[in-house]
Design a protein around this motif. Structure first.
Motif, PDB file in Angstrom:
ATOM      1  N   ALA A 317       0.859  -1.187   0.000  1.00 59.35           N
ATOM      2  CA  ALA A 317       0.000   0.000   0.000  1.00 59.35           C
ATOM      3  C   ALA A 317       0.887   1.226   0.000  1.00 59.35           C
ATOM      4  CB  ALA A 317      -0.927   0.007   1.209  1.00 59.35           C
ATOM      5  N   SER A 318       0.332   2.335  -0.427  1.00 57.81           N
ATOM      6  CA  SER A 318       1.117   3.558  -0.468  1.00 57.81           C
ATOM      7  C   SER A 318       1.412   4.067   0.934  1.00 57.81           C
ATOM      8  CB  SER A 318       0.378   4.626  -1.271  1.00 57.81           C
ATOM      9  OG  SER A 318      -0.887   4.899  -0.690  1.00 57.81           O
ATOM     10  N   ARG A 319       2.513   4.782   1.062  1.00 52.71           N
ATOM     11  CA  ARG A 319       2.927   5.315   2.359  1.00 52.71           C
ATOM     12  C   ARG A 319       1.818   6.219   2.929  1.00 52.71           C
ATOM     13  NH1 ARG A 319       8.006   5.195   3.834  1.00 52.71           N
ATOM     14  NH2 ARG A 319       8.654   5.082   1.640  1.00 52.71           N
ATOM     15  N   GLY A 320       1.498   6.003   4.194  1.00 49.35           N
ATOM     16  CA  GLY A 320       0.474   6.808   4.852  1.00 49.35           C
ATOM     17  C   GLY A 320      -0.911   6.190   4.853  1.00 49.35           C
ATOM     18  N   THR A 321      -1.082   5.048   4.176  1.00 48.90           N
ATOM     19  CA  THR A 321      -2.381   4.365   4.183  1.00 48.90           C
ATOM     20  C   THR A 321      -2.738   3.944   5.613  1.00 48.90           C
ATOM     21  OG1 THR A 321      -2.040   3.521   1.945  1.00 48.90           O
ATOM     22  CG2 THR A 321      -3.679   2.386   3.304  1.00 48.90           C
ATOM     23  N   PRO A 322      -3.971   4.201   6.066  1.00 51.70           N
ATOM     24  CA  PRO A 322      -4.345   3.826   7.445  1.00 51.70           C
ATOM     25  C   PRO A 322      -4.321   2.314   7.664  1.00 51.70           C
ATOM     26  CG  PRO A 322      -5.892   5.428   6.542  1.00 51.70           C
ATOM     27  CD  PRO A 322      -5.039   4.964   5.401  1.00 51.70           C
ATOM     28  N   ILE A 323      -3.856   1.927   8.848  1.00 51.20           N
ATOM     29  CA  ILE A 323      -3.832   0.530   9.271  1.00 51.20           C
ATOM     30  C   ILE A 323      -4.847   0.368  10.394  1.00 51.20           C
ATOM     31  CG2 ILE A 323      -2.432  -1.308  10.302  1.00 51.20           C
ATOM     32  CD1 ILE A 323       0.047   0.209   9.144  1.00 51.20           C
ATOM     33  N   LYS A 324      -5.732  -0.629  10.274  1.00 50.55           N
ATOM     34  CA  LYS A 324      -6.804  -0.823  11.245  1.00 50.55           C
ATOM     35  C   LYS A 324      -6.490  -1.973  12.192  1.00 50.55           C
ATOM     36  CE  LYS A 324      -9.681  -1.476   7.897  1.00 50.55           C
ATOM     37  NZ  LYS A 324     -10.908  -1.729   7.091  1.00 50.55           N
ATOM     38  N   ALA A 325      -6.891  -1.804  13.455  1.00 51.59           N
ATOM     39  CA  ALA A 325      -6.844  -2.916  14.402  1.00 51.59           C
ATOM     40  C   ALA A 325      -7.855  -3.950  13.942  1.00 51.59           C
ATOM     41  CB  ALA A 325      -7.176  -2.436  15.813  1.00 51.59           C
ATOM     42  N   THR A 326      -7.436  -5.203  13.807  1.00 50.96           N
ATOM     43  CA  THR A 326      -8.355  -6.220  13.298  1.00 50.96           C
ATOM     44  C   THR A 326      -9.317  -6.723  14.368  1.00 50.96           C
ATOM     45  OG1 THR A 326      -6.634  -7.884  13.683  1.00 50.96           O
ATOM     46  CG2 THR A 326      -6.836  -6.993  11.447  1.00 50.96           C
ATOM     47  N   GLY A 327      -9.064  -6.376  15.628  1.00 47.45           N
ATOM     48  CA  GLY A 327      -9.969  -6.779  16.703  1.00 47.45           C
ATOM     49  C   GLY A 327      -9.833  -5.867  17.904  1.00 47.45           C
ATOM     50  N   TYR A 356       1.682  -5.600  13.871  1.00 50.42           N
ATOM     51  CA  TYR A 356       1.635  -4.730  12.691  1.00 50.42           C
ATOM     52  C   TYR A 356       2.995  -4.035  12.575  1.00 50.42           C
ATOM     53  CZ  TYR A 356      -3.230  -5.365  14.142  1.00 50.42           C
ATOM     54  OH  TYR A 356      -4.421  -5.900  14.575  1.00 50.42           O
ATOM     55  N   ALA A 357       3.737  -4.292  11.479  1.00 45.69           N
ATOM     56  CA  ALA A 357       5.127  -3.834  11.399  1.00 45.69           C
ATOM     57  C   ALA A 357       5.389  -2.928  10.200  1.00 45.69           C
ATOM     58  CB  ALA A 357       6.057  -5.040  11.340  1.00 45.69           C
ATOM     59  N   HIS A 358       6.575  -2.285  10.237  1.00 40.89           N
ATOM     60  CA  HIS A 358       7.090  -1.384   9.202  1.00 40.89           C
ATOM     61  C   HIS A 358       6.277  -0.094   9.089  1.00 40.89           C
ATOM     62  CE1 HIS A 358       9.683  -4.658   8.176  1.00 40.89           C
ATOM     63  NE2 HIS A 358       8.717  -5.396   7.627  1.00 40.89           N
ATOM     64  N   MET A 359       5.616   0.326  10.161  1.00 46.57           N
ATOM     65  CA  MET A 359       4.783   1.521  10.126  1.00 46.57           C
ATOM     66  C   MET A 359       5.607   2.773   9.865  1.00 46.57           C
ATOM     67  SD  MET A 359       2.058   1.108  13.222  1.00 46.57           S
ATOM     68  CE  MET A 359       0.720  -0.094  13.185  1.00 46.57           C
ATOM     69  N   ASN A 360       4.963   3.701   9.191  1.00 48.64           N
ATOM     70  CA  ASN A 360       5.569   5.021   9.007  1.00 48.64           C
ATOM     71  C   ASN A 360       5.426   5.848  10.284  1.00 48.64           C
ATOM     72  OD1 ASN A 360       6.753   7.111   7.200  1.00 48.64           O
ATOM     73  ND2 ASN A 360       4.817   8.159   7.576  1.00 48.64           N
ATOM     74  N   ASN A 361       4.264   5.701  10.916  1.00 48.08           N
ATOM     75  CA  ASN A 361       4.000   6.399  12.178  1.00 48.08           C
ATOM     76  C   ASN A 361       2.816   5.760  12.865  1.00 48.08           C
ATOM     77  OD1 ASN A 361       4.472   8.290  14.183  1.00 48.08           O
ATOM     78  ND2 ASN A 361       4.686   9.976  12.721  1.00 48.08           N
ATOM     79  N   ARG A 373     -10.349  -0.325  19.492  1.00 44.00           N
ATOM     80  CA  ARG A 373     -11.538  -1.015  19.010  1.00 44.00           C
ATOM     81  C   ARG A 373     -11.291  -1.564  17.612  1.00 44.00           C
ATOM     82  NH1 ARG A 373     -15.143  -2.342  22.595  1.00 44.00           N
ATOM     83  NH2 ARG A 373     -16.849  -2.147  21.078  1.00 44.00           N
ATOM     84  N   GLN A 374     -12.019  -2.606  17.268  1.00 41.34           N
ATOM     85  CA  GLN A 374     -11.916  -3.180  15.935  1.00 41.34           C
ATOM     86  C   GLN A 374     -12.204  -2.119  14.882  1.00 41.34           C
ATOM     87  OE1 GLN A 374     -14.996  -5.900  14.179  1.00 41.34           O
ATOM     88  NE2 GLN A 374     -13.370  -7.424  14.473  1.00 41.34           N
ATOM     89  N   GLY A 375     -11.330  -2.020  13.867  1.00 40.87           N
ATOM     90  CA  GLY A 375     -11.504  -1.044  12.807  1.00 40.87           C
ATOM     91  C   GLY A 375     -10.878   0.304  13.100  1.00 40.87           C
ATOM     92  N   GLN A 376     -10.400   0.515  14.318  1.00 37.65           N
ATOM     93  CA  GLN A 376      -9.774   1.792  14.688  1.00 37.65           C
ATOM     94  C   GLN A 376      -8.405   1.907  14.022  1.00 37.65           C
ATOM     95  OE1 GLN A 376      -9.605   2.523  18.944  1.00 37.65           O
ATOM     96  NE2 GLN A 376      -7.812   3.837  18.745  1.00 37.65           N
ATOM     97  N   THR A 377      -8.081   3.075  13.505  1.00 34.50           N
ATOM     98  CA  THR A 377      -6.762   3.301  12.912  1.00 34.50           C
ATOM     99  C   THR A 377      -5.706   3.335  14.008  1.00 34.50           C
ATOM    100  OG1 THR A 377      -7.671   4.542  11.033  1.00 34.50           O
ATOM    101  CG2 THR A 377      -5.341   4.888  11.551  1.00 34.50           C
ATOM    102  N   ILE A 378      -4.692   2.479  13.883  1.00 36.23           N
ATOM    103  CA  ILE A 378      -3.638   2.412  14.897  1.00 36.23           C
ATOM    104  C   ILE A 378      -2.300   2.922  14.363  1.00 36.23           C
ATOM    105  CG2 ILE A 378      -4.709   0.533  16.183  1.00 36.23           C
ATOM    106  CD1 ILE A 378      -2.799  -1.399  14.750  1.00 36.23           C
ATOM    107  N   GLY A 379      -2.197   3.079  13.049  1.00 33.30           N
ATOM    108  CA  GLY A 379      -0.944   3.552  12.468  1.00 33.30           C
ATOM    109  C   GLY A 379      -1.083   3.710  10.974  1.00 33.30           C
ATOM    110  N   TYR A 380       0.076   3.959  10.313  1.00 30.20           N
ATOM    111  CA  TYR A 380       0.068   4.249   8.884  1.00 30.20           C
ATOM    112  C   TYR A 380       1.198   3.498   8.189  1.00 30.20           C
ATOM    113  CZ  TYR A 380      -2.916   7.876  10.754  1.00 30.20           C
ATOM    114  OH  TYR A 380      -3.919   8.526  11.429  1.00 30.20           O
ATOM    115  N   VAL A 381       0.927   3.048   6.988  1.00 32.15           N
ATOM    116  CA  VAL A 381       1.879   2.225   6.233  1.00 32.15           C
ATOM    117  C   VAL A 381       3.179   2.994   5.995  1.00 32.15           C
ATOM    118  CG1 VAL A 381       2.325   1.160   3.980  1.00 32.15           C
ATOM    119  CG2 VAL A 381       0.118   0.830   5.113  1.00 32.15           C
ATOM    120  N   GLY A 382       4.291   2.280   6.165  1.00 29.45           N
ATOM    121  CA  GLY A 382       5.602   2.861   5.920  1.00 29.45           C
ATOM    122  C   GLY A 382       6.586   1.798   5.471  1.00 29.45           C
ATOM    123  N   SER A 383       7.885   2.058   5.655  1.00 32.50           N
ATOM    124  CA  SER A 383       8.922   1.105   5.245  1.00 32.50           C
ATOM    125  C   SER A 383      10.063   1.090   6.259  1.00 32.50           C
ATOM    126  CB  SER A 383       9.456   1.457   3.853  1.00 32.50           C
ATOM    127  OG  SER A 383       9.926   2.813   3.829  1.00 32.50           O
TER     128      SER A 383
END
Length: 452
Positions: A317-327, A356-361, A373-383
């Motif tokens: 995914a592109s850098r900064g894409t939201p990452i959701k808690a799966t549960g 969840y690894a390699h987060m940008n932030n 909570r499930q579906g809550q944004t916990i971070g953003y895609v990075g490298s």
């Protein structure tokens, strides 16, 4: 299909009830015939609009009676007061004083209005493009309407020597619709052909997202059926309503979801048997992301070039894409962890853990000890860490042992409560019947057209 507007401008003529019933019956037959006719460019997808709360198995006479009663009940009410309005659009940089001055009022008028009763403070939040309507008689402001949206407005009227504000909310009318489609390349294209909005398509994907990975699992020939609502005002659609029932067939397996709402638990979706469509975990932590590397315990590492277990699934995914808690869970680690880079680890009860690894932030508030909570944004895609490009590395653990996130069997959320089971089963039976009836009608029409 013609809608019945509740805001007619002229009084409707009075006709004998039996004549109205006959006309309504004829109209109903024509409506059903016209809505089932295929459009020129829609061979695999069609849309039918239905009168709200009309089941397909209802006798035609009952349908006619309901249409007549609706017509008789929708006679417009006489307005309480009529004003000669002068409309002003809110411009960039406008204040109330600017707008009042343009219509010939002064700062004292602004003060008098803002000193009035009710929700006059809403006038402090005006936005460009909104409308303010003034009723001025003998150089005195007698009424002001602040139009905030198509449904919401604030009416301020003079009462003696002061002003009083009252919120005016126009009620939206729900119309029930049915759509179906077969996927050739993507869910979004098929849904668009079926007349579904992008928001409705996302909601459909969310309902079945615990069972179907809409990036990995979708195949040509998969199909959907959906009964949903559109919210109308003055005969025009204003926004999407709720999905009432839906089916999704993926690789030959059909999933059915029924919406049920209770006073104490709100609305959710369940199988026809009463099991929750919602699982304790989302199948994917990123919406509509491509899997770039699968779970493989003997994979060659792309950076280290050695055989090293790949204990999770990588989502490109592109850098900064939201990452959701799966549960739902608790953050037990949020920080830098070797080759993982910036990582978040969640504990879900005693049995499950996700990584969840390699987060940008990290998302705001995500730190060790925090609840998510499930579906809550916990971070953003990075490298960060050992990564060749931006992606999310996701791991799933059961009782401390790593499992393939794509294939692991996910636990269900709570089913329908016992006290609601009978009521739900009755609704589920009706909605499943409607889905089958509409689909059969569509299929019959296609067969008839082939014979012409």
């Amino acid at each position: 299909m013609t809608k019945h507007s509740i805001h007619e401008q002229k009084a409707k003529p009075s006709y004998p009830r039996i004549h109205l019933m006959a006309a309504a019956a004829c109209s109903a037959v024509m409506i059903l015939a016209l809505t089932l006719l295929p459009s020129p460019d829609a061979t695999a997808t069609k849309t039918v609009r239905l009168k709200t709360n009309i089941a397909p198995q209802e006798p035609l006479v009952e349908l006619a009676e309901e249409l007549v009663e609706e017509q008789l009940a929708e006679a417009p009410a006489e307005p309480i007061a009529t004003y000669q309005w002068q409309d002003e659009k809110v411009r960039n940089g406008d204040t109330l004083s600017h707008i009042f001055k343009r219509v010939g009022l002064n700062s004292k008028d602004v003060y008098d209005v803002m000193s009035g009763d009710g929700d006059v403070a809403l006038l402090k939040k005006i936005h460009p493009g909104q409308t303010m309507r003034f009723a001025i008689e003998e150089q005195q402001l007698v009424a002001l309407e602040y139009v905030m949206s198509r449904t919401d407005s604030l009416l301020i009227e003079r009462e003696g020597d002061h002003y009083s504000a009252d919120m005016q909310i126009k009620e939206l009318v729900p119309y029930t619709s049915y759509a179906e489609g077969t996927i050739d390349s993507s869910l979004f294209l098929a849904a668009q052909k079926a007349g579904l909005s992008e928001g409705m398509t996302m909601e459909l994907a969310n309902i079945f997202g615990w069972d179907v990975d809409f990036v990995l699992d979708i195949r040509q020939g998969d199909s959907f059926r959906v009964i949903y609502q559109e919210m109308h005002l003055d005969g025009e659609k204003v926004k999407d309503g709720e999905i009432l029932a839906a089916q999704f067939t993926n690789q030959g397996e059909t999933f059915t979801a029924i919406r049920y709402e209770s006073a104490d638990r709100g609305a959710s979706y369940f199988t026809p048997e009463g099991d929750s469509m919602r699982k304790a975990f989302l199948r994917s932590p990123i919406s509509f992301a491509r899997i770039s590397s699968h779970f493989n315990l003997s994979r060659k590492h792309p950076v280290l070039h050695t055989i090293r277990a790949h204990k999770g699934t990588d989502y490109a995914a592109s850098r900064g894409t939201p990452i959701k808690a799966t549960g739902d869970g608790k953050v037990i680690f949020a920080g830098v962890k070797g080759g993982y880079g910036k990582v978040v680890i969640l504990q879900h009860g005693q049995k499950y853990r996700t990584l969840y690894a390699h987060m940008n932030n990290y998302a705001k508030g995500v730190r060790s000890g925090a609840r998510v909570r499930q579906g809550q944004t916990i971070g953003y895609v990075g490298s960060t860490g050992l990564a060749t490009g931006p992606h999310l590395h996701y791991e799933f653990y059961v009782n401390g042992a790593v499992r393939n996130p794509v294939t692991v069997k996910l636990p269900h959320a709570e089913p329908i409560p016992k006290q609601d089971k009978d009521a739900f089963l009755a609704i589920a039976q009706q909605m499943v019947g409607q889905l089958s009836t509409y689909a059969a009608a569509m299929e019959s029409e296609k067969v008839a057209n082939l014979g012409q």
